[in-house]
Scaffold this motif. Structure first.
Motif, PDB file in Angstrom:
ATOM      1  N   GLU A   1       2.154   7.001  -6.512  1.00  0.00           N
ATOM      2  CA  GLU A   1       1.097   7.932  -6.919  1.00  0.00           C
ATOM      3  C   GLU A   1       1.537   9.376  -6.698  1.00  0.00           C
TER       4      GLU A   1
ATOM      5  N   GLU B   1       0.835  -1.210   0.000  1.00  0.00           N
ATOM      6  CA  GLU B   1       0.000   0.000   0.000  1.00  0.00           C
ATOM      7  C   GLU B   1       0.868   1.258   0.000  1.00  0.00           C
ATOM      8  N   ARG B   2       1.874   1.241   0.848  1.00  0.00           N
ATOM      9  CA  ARG B   2       2.760   2.410   0.944  1.00  0.00           C
ATOM     10  C   ARG B   2       3.503   2.627  -0.385  1.00  0.00           C
TER      11      ARG B   2
ATOM     12  N   GLU C   1       1.112   4.273  -2.752  1.00  0.00           N
ATOM     13  CA  GLU C   1       0.915   5.684  -2.397  1.00  0.00           C
ATOM     14  C   GLU C   1       2.116   6.540  -2.805  1.00  0.00           C
TER      15      GLU C   1
END
Lengths: 300, 300
Positions: A279, A272-273, A276
């Motif tokens: 992104e 997830e990190r 992120e």
């Protein structure tokens, strides 16, 4: 959970995951693509690994890694060439098992200067020799070898290929679909010629893979583990990403992080990190970033 | 005790020595030359340091160091430029006090990317700006600024000048006797273009100083202290030294070692070991190595 459609999680980022765990975590985090390492594939066997990859629905973006062929002629060198031959076969098999859009890319890390030697020039010439031996095998298998220049701090013990220019010069005798180059921001960002050589790599059709990874000082005690989430360090992802995109590069982009803290964190959290950070630090500089999913309010 | 006639002990190799201790140890070990650092000079004051240097009978080969001028315009940048101006004056004074054959060379370490910034390109452009400001001052003082490319692993926090080619490009607008380059094997040995750029530096008359230092993997926890005695690591001193000598370079050659173990050893022992390592690893590749002092046995 979602991840950028062009983001691929390199399995080394969750180093302690088994192949199945890596596939599950990557898919669950909303990624569409993954880069694999040979060891976790070997643990379950190539056929089983391919079946699991196919089941995951993920694209396959690269296999890490071949190379380590800087030693002089002899049994060790023959063993290395044979091992690279197997890595080429594995790459072809996995790419065929991955979802459409998979790329049959085998990353090559050249290897260092043989123990006790100071003959850097000789070690480099043996990289050229190995490529000449492996290129026909790769071509027959439909695999693109990707020469990865590693940061010059790894030159003595890991990779005598140190710059993008050098990698492109080594690739020059071969067709670009057979021998390309890896552009990993961590390894090339410092190079005053990085942008020019990325443009050249584009003109020559040789960017096999773009990897986004950050650099931060001070380096950790083990400099192999110095890699950081994009945006956490000193790398200018804007100029590098735009340069890569300007060449027309439209493949997936891997994030591959060797970092003890990241390796100690839960796999899902790392996935997830990573998404992120990509992104925030990389995606804004992509040529055709998809429009953000802003809900349209009719009548406003 | 003797040392090669072209060997200069850079004071950083015996970092914990005072200026007087450094001069005494260097002369006692049979050296003819020394490279100084600003801090030990400042401890006794420039006039006193110059007098002691003159008393030592040693040649002065360089002052370390100026630079650290990558910050944007403002008070910090003005303070840096002023400090470099003082370093230029110190260099001129010390060179005049050294024995005949001293060279008024001020080593410049550019500085890293300002904290919190990712603008490597901007930081590099500010090096060019600083040179433009300092070159007339150096010229008036008869001092040669020597741009030192540092190994790319120091790019973010110490020196945005990473290759000899980049240093030569930065030096290009200026007369070679005003702006030259440092060729330190530790920093440039990995570069596929090192030999070509040394040849270019020679053609352009810009080799201000040649420093011999080795590289060995694995790197220590603090990568600033990764420097080794010539011959202890992976550097090919034959090709690099011959390339430098082929340009006609005839100045002294410094050995500058940042290494915790070396710093912990007795100064005299370090000076002797440095001379021995230079004799074994570097001296055989000098253009006009003096004939060894073999006693002639008449009648044999």
């Amino acid at each position: 959970m979602s991840a950028h459609p062009r983001l691929s999680l390199n399995q080394a980022t969750i180093k302690h995951a088994s192949l199945q765990e890596a596939l599950d975590v990557t898919a669950a985090a909303g990624y569409q693509a993954i880069g694999l390492w040979r060891e976790p594939v070997a643990e379950v066997g190539l056929a089983e690994a391919s079946a699991r990859l196919a089941d995951s629905g993920l694209r396959f973006t690269s296999l890490c890694r071949g190379g380590f062929f800087t030693m002089p002629e002899g049994p060790d060198r023959r063993a290395s060439i044979d091992d690279n031959r197997r890595a080429i076969e594995e790459t072809a098999t996995l790419a065929a098992a991955g979802a459409p859009g998979s790329t049959a890319v085998l990353v090559l890390v050249a290897g260092g200067i043989p123990e006790g030697s100071t003959d850097l020039i000789g070690a480099r010439s043996r990289v050229a020799d190995a490529l000449a031996e492996l290129a026909p095998i790769a071509e027959a298998a439909g695999v693109q070898l990707s020469i990865e220049p590693l940061h010059p701090m790894y030159v003595s013990d890991r990779a005598v290929v140190s710059t993008l220019k050098q990698a492109l010069d080594l690739a020059a005798p071969f067709a670009p679909e057979v021998v390309g180059v890896e552009v990993d921001t961590f390894h090339v960002w410092w190079d005053p010629e990085a942008l020019d050589q990325i443009a050249r790599a584009g003109r020559e059709g040789r960017i096999a893979s773009y990897q986004a990874c950050d650099w931060k000082a001070p380096l950790p005690a083990d400099v192999l583990l110095a890699r950081h989430y994009p945006g956490d360090g000193a790398v200018d992802f804007a100029s590098l990403t735009r340069a890569v995109e300007a060449t027309g590069y439209d493949r997936d982009i891997e994030v591959e992080l060797f970092n003890a803290d990241i390796w100690a964190a839960p796999f899902a959290e790392v996935a997830e990190r990573t998404a992120e950070s990509f992104e925030a630090a990389v995606a804004p500089h992509l040529a055709a970033a998809p429009a953000p999913a802003v809900p349209v309010s009719p009548g406003v």
